[in-house]
Design a protein around this motif. Structure first.
Motif, mmCIF file in Angstrom:
data_model
loop_
_atom_site.group_PDB
_atom_site.id
_atom_site.type_symbol
_atom_site.label_atom_id
_atom_site.label_comp_id
_atom_site.label_asym_id
_atom_site.label_seq_id
_atom_site.Cartn_x
_atom_site.Cartn_y
_atom_site.Cartn_z
ATOM 1 N N PRO A 23 41.029 44.291 113.456
ATOM 2 C CA PRO A 23 41.198 42.880 113.443
ATOM 3 C C PRO A 23 41.490 42.551 112.403
ATOM 4 O O PRO A 23 41.379 43.097 111.390
ATOM 5 C CB PRO A 23 39.777 42.537 113.852
ATOM 6 N N LEU A 24 42.410 40.999 112.387
ATOM 7 C CA LEU A 24 43.000 40.467 111.084
ATOM 8 C C LEU A 24 41.975 39.170 110.981
ATOM 9 O O LEU A 24 41.930 38.339 111.838
ATOM 10 C CB LEU A 24 44.524 40.276 111.137
ATOM 11 N N PRO A 25 41.936 38.722 109.785
ATOM 12 C CA PRO A 25 41.248 37.468 109.508
ATOM 13 C C PRO A 25 42.087 36.507 109.545
ATOM 14 O O PRO A 25 43.340 36.556 109.282
ATOM 15 C CB PRO A 25 40.780 37.548 107.936
ATOM 16 N N ARG A 72 47.177 39.330 101.003
ATOM 17 C CA ARG A 72 47.620 40.807 101.026
ATOM 18 C C ARG A 72 48.090 41.407 102.329
ATOM 19 O O ARG A 72 48.903 42.105 102.453
ATOM 20 C CB ARG A 72 46.554 41.626 100.401
ATOM 21 N N LEU A 73 47.386 41.100 103.393
ATOM 22 C CA LEU A 73 47.757 41.605 104.739
ATOM 23 C C LEU A 73 48.826 40.643 105.197
ATOM 24 O O LEU A 73 49.641 41.224 105.720
ATOM 25 C CB LEU A 73 46.638 41.383 105.661
ATOM 26 N N ALA A 74 48.874 39.363 105.157
ATOM 27 C CA ALA A 74 50.014 38.294 105.517
ATOM 28 C C ALA A 74 51.078 38.808 104.948
ATOM 29 O O ALA A 74 52.191 38.746 105.659
ATOM 30 C CB ALA A 74 49.633 37.131 105.113
ATOM 31 N N VAL A 75 51.575 39.138 103.908
ATOM 32 C CA VAL A 75 52.510 39.432 103.191
ATOM 33 C C VAL A 75 53.413 40.796 103.783
ATOM 34 O O VAL A 75 54.436 41.098 103.696
ATOM 35 C CB VAL A 75 52.599 39.785 101.683
ATOM 36 N N ALA A 79 55.592 38.518 111.096
ATOM 37 C CA ALA A 79 55.462 36.953 111.072
ATOM 38 C C ALA A 79 53.859 36.865 111.185
ATOM 39 O O ALA A 79 53.134 36.955 112.044
ATOM 40 C CB ALA A 79 55.861 36.530 112.541
ATOM 41 N N PRO A 80 53.334 36.152 109.857
ATOM 42 C CA PRO A 80 51.917 36.292 109.731
ATOM 43 C C PRO A 80 51.341 34.864 110.199
ATOM 44 O O PRO A 80 50.159 34.697 110.142
ATOM 45 C CB PRO A 80 51.715 36.059 108.188
ATOM 46 N N VAL A 169 49.260 50.239 105.706
ATOM 47 C CA VAL A 169 49.837 49.143 106.138
ATOM 48 C C VAL A 169 49.627 47.545 105.142
ATOM 49 O O VAL A 169 50.370 46.851 105.238
ATOM 50 C CB VAL A 169 48.997 48.611 107.629
ATOM 51 N N THR A 170 49.198 48.255 103.924
ATOM 52 C CA THR A 170 49.115 47.243 102.608
ATOM 53 C C THR A 170 49.968 47.165 101.748
ATOM 54 O O THR A 170 50.018 46.586 100.907
ATOM 55 C CB THR A 170 47.394 47.293 102.210
#
Length: 182
Positions: A23-25, A72-75, A79-80, A169-170
């Motif tokens: 899951p992603l916030p 940190r995850l979006a970058v 496409a975030p 993945v980070t």
């Protein structure tokens, strides 16, 4: 006079990472803004769309905008932010990863670089990703959008399995150092 409102769950939207499936916030918003009586709640990897019945039925919302809220995850995503159709009771969106590289440092048992080897990242299904030797004993892939088939993957030297591993993945590059036992 007491009025009672009934809330009904209309949609569950799952926001998941395209490599890990985790899951992603996310932050979420209706597109466009819906009529009175519709609301949403977002949590880690999940958005629920609720209808509160106060009176006559209203036109339901048809789209939702999702945006990964952790920078940190979006970058590290291709496409975030995206828009999804609310056309099913459960909607799942996988955010595709941004391309990253895999670097494997191979050493002999004596600690010297293990050179001239054929090294690949082998997925659970699909095509191997070759790693080329850039400096003695260091093998690197081209930038790749690592999909779920590479979670986990195998590091193979020649045709032999050396180790199972995961992409970080980070980070823009995953670096792994191993003793070549093949």
């Amino acid at each position: 006079m007491n009025e009672t409102a009934t809330q009904t769950l209309r949609h569950e939207v799952r926001a998941l990472h395209g490599t890990t499936g985790g899951p992603l916030p996310v932050r979420a918003a209706f597109v466009p803004r819906p009529p009175h009586g519709w609301s949403l709640r977002a949590g880690p990897g999940l958005v629920v769309v609720v209808e509160t019945a106060h009176g006559p039925a209203t036109t339901p919302p048809s789209r939702l905008r999702l945006e990964v809220s952790d920078p940190r995850l979006a970058v590290r995503l291709a496409a975030p932010a995206t828009e999804v159709d609310l056309d099913q009771p459960v909607v799942t969106h996988f955010f595709a990863p941004a391309p990253s590289t895999l670097e494997v440092g191979l050493l002999t048992a004596t600690g010297d670089p293990s050179t001239g080897r054929t090294v690949v990242a082998h997925p659970s299904v699909g095509q191997d990703v070759p790693l080329t030797e850039e400096v003695p004993g260091v093998y690197r892939s081209a930038p790749v959008a690592w999909t779920a088939e590479f979670h986990p993957f195998e590091i193979r030297v020649g045709s032999l399995l050396l180790r199972r591993a995961f992409i970080d993945v980070t980070r823009p590059a995953t670096r792994i150092r191993l003793i070549d036992t093949t």
